[in-house]
Design a protein around this motif. Structure first.
Motif, mmCIF file in Angstrom:
data_model
loop_
_atom_site.group_PDB
_atom_site.id
_atom_site.type_symbol
_atom_site.label_atom_id
_atom_site.label_comp_id
_atom_site.label_asym_id
_atom_site.label_seq_id
_atom_site.Cartn_x
_atom_site.Cartn_y
_atom_site.Cartn_z
ATOM 1 N N SER A 180 -14.726 -10.356 -9.050
ATOM 2 C CA SER A 180 -14.705 -8.872 -9.313
ATOM 3 C C SER A 180 -13.898 -8.855 -10.412
ATOM 4 N N VAL A 181 -12.705 -9.162 -10.459
ATOM 5 C CA VAL A 181 -11.704 -9.191 -11.668
ATOM 6 C C VAL A 181 -12.534 -9.754 -12.877
ATOM 7 N N GLY A 182 -13.073 -10.717 -12.836
ATOM 8 C CA GLY A 182 -13.636 -11.469 -13.963
ATOM 9 C C GLY A 182 -14.809 -10.639 -14.612
ATOM 10 N N GLU A 183 -15.501 -10.132 -13.611
ATOM 11 C CA GLU A 183 -16.725 -9.153 -14.078
ATOM 12 C C GLU A 183 -15.965 -7.798 -14.812
ATOM 13 N N ALA A 184 -14.935 -7.452 -14.117
ATOM 14 C CA ALA A 184 -14.444 -6.171 -14.622
ATOM 15 C C ALA A 184 -13.867 -6.390 -16.012
ATOM 16 N N LEU A 185 -13.269 -7.381 -16.358
ATOM 17 C CA LEU A 185 -12.895 -7.691 -17.526
ATOM 18 C C LEU A 185 -13.587 -7.788 -18.582
ATOM 19 N N VAL A 186 -14.879 -8.500 -18.365
ATOM 20 C CA VAL A 186 -15.990 -8.751 -19.392
ATOM 21 C C VAL A 186 -16.603 -7.301 -19.612
ATOM 22 N N MET A 187 -16.826 -6.487 -18.437
ATOM 23 C CA MET A 187 -17.505 -5.258 -18.720
ATOM 24 C C MET A 187 -16.488 -4.228 -19.757
#
Length: 300
Positions: free
Chosen positions: A155-162
Motif C-alpha cells: 500500500s505504501v508503494g502504491e501510494a507513493l506511485v499515485m
C-alpha cells in the motif's frame, strides 16, 4: 489506500530517473533533503530539477532521509546496498526504494536487515532527465513490488506511485525477471528496429525517414496494442513468399548485417500469423521455406 506522511527524501543518484522522480516526490509535497551526483550531467540535472538540494556522498544522503530513492543501474544496485549497510547508513523505519526493473526486493535484503522497509518502484517509461518527464509520469505505469506478505508495504508503494501521478501495477518478486524481459524486448528492440528501417530508407535516398516512418509506425503500434496479432499486415501475414525472398536477397546485397534479425523476426511473425489464422495454411509452408536458410530463400 494509506497515504505516506510527508517524508524527507534522499536521492541516490541524480541520473535521468532519480532527478525526475525526486522532483515528482517534491511536487507531491515531500521534501528532498539531499542527493548524490558526480558527473557534470548529474550535477546539472540536480540544479535544474532539485534546486537548492545539497549534493552529498551517498551514505550521507541516506543518513539524512526517511525515504531513500536508489536510482542506479541494475548492476550497480547490489553493491551500493551492501555498502550502505556496511557503513551503517541505514536505520529502522526508513523506506528504501529502488527503481530497477530487473530486481525485486531481494536485492534490498541488507536494508531490510537494518529495519528498513524495502520497495521496488520501476517506472515503465523512458526518461530524458528533463522537466517534461514529470508530465509524462501521468501517462505511465510503475511496476510495484514489496515483500509478498506485507500488505502495508504494498500500500505504501502504491501510494507513493499515485502521489507521483502514475498508475501502480503489482508485480510479484518472482515475476520481476519476466516482467523486465517483456519491457526490454518491446522497448529496446523497437528502437533498434526503427533505427534499422530508417537506415535502409536513407540508403534509397530518403532524406527524412522519420517523416515517412512516423505515421506508419505510430499506426502499427496503436493497432498492435489494440488488436494484438490481428493487427499484422505485410507479406509474411499475407503469405507472399516471393516478396519475402526478395527482401532477403536485397538485404543480403545491401545490408547483410541486418539479415539475421529480419529473418528471425519474420519467422516469429509467420508463426504468430499462422497461429492466429491470418497466414493461410496452404501458404505457410512456402513462407517458412523462404525464411529458413538453405531451404528456399534463393528460389526465383
Amino acid at each position: 489506500m494509506n497515504r505516506p506522511a510527508r517524508l524527507a527524501v534522499g536521492v541516490v543518484s541524480t541520473g535521468r530517473v532519480g532527478a525526475v522522480l525526486g522532483a515528482a516526490l517534491a511536487r507531491a509535497g515531500h521534501s528532498v533533503v539531499a542527493a548524490s551526483g558526480v558527473s557534470r550531467e548529474s550535477v546539472q540535472r540536480a540544479e535544474d530539477l532539485l534546486p537548492g538540494v545539497p549534493l552529498l556522498a551517498p551514505d550521507d544522503v541516506v543518513r539524512a532521509a526517511d525515504l531513500v530513492l536508489l536510482a542506479l543501474p541494475d548492476d550497480a544496485l547490489p553493491g551500493m546496498v551492501r555498502g550502505l549497510a556496511a557503513a551503517d547508513a541505514l536505520r529502522p523505519g526508513q523506506i528504501v526504494v529502488h527503481t530497477c526493473g530487473a530486481h525485486g526486493v531481494d536485492v534490498l535484503a541488507p536494508a531490510q536487515e537494518h529495519g528498513a522497509l524495502p520497495l521496488a518502484l520501476h517506472p515503465v517509461m523512458t526518461f530524458t532527465g528533463r522537466a517534461e518527464d514529470l508530465e509524462r509520469l501521468a501517462t505511465c505505469c510503475f511496476g510495484v513490488t514489496a515483500v509478498d506478505s506485507d500488505e502495508a508495504a504494498w500500500s505504501v508503494g502504491e501510494a507513493l506511485v499515485m502521489e507521483m501521478g502514475a498508475e501502480p501495477v503489482r508485480i510479484s518478486d518472482s515475476d520481476r525477471p519476466l516482467y523486465h524481459t517483456a519491457l526490454a524486448h518491446g522497448a529496446n528492440h523497437l528502437v533498434t528496429l526503427v533505427a534499422e528501417a530508417a537506415d535502409l530508407l536513407r540508403g534509397t535516398g530518403v532524406d527524412n525517414p522519420d517523416r515517412m516512418l512516423g505515421p506508419l509506425l505510430s499506426a502499427a503500434l496503436d493497432n498492435a496494442l489494440r488488436h494484438g496479432d490481428r493487427a499484422l499486415t505485410g507479406p509474411v501475414a499475407r503469405g507472399d513468399a516471393g516478396t519475402v525472398r526478395a527482401h532477403l536477397r536485397v538485404l543480403a546485397e545491401n545490408a547483410p548485417d541486418m539479415l539475421p534479425a529480419y529473418r528471425a523476426l519474420a519467422e516469429r511473425t509467420a508463426e504468430r500469423a499462422e497461429q492466429s489464422g491470418l497466414l493461410r495454411p496452404d501458404l505457410a509452408p512456402d513462407v517458412f521455406a523462404a525464411l529458413r536458410p538453405g531451404t528456399g530463400e534463393d528460389r526465383r
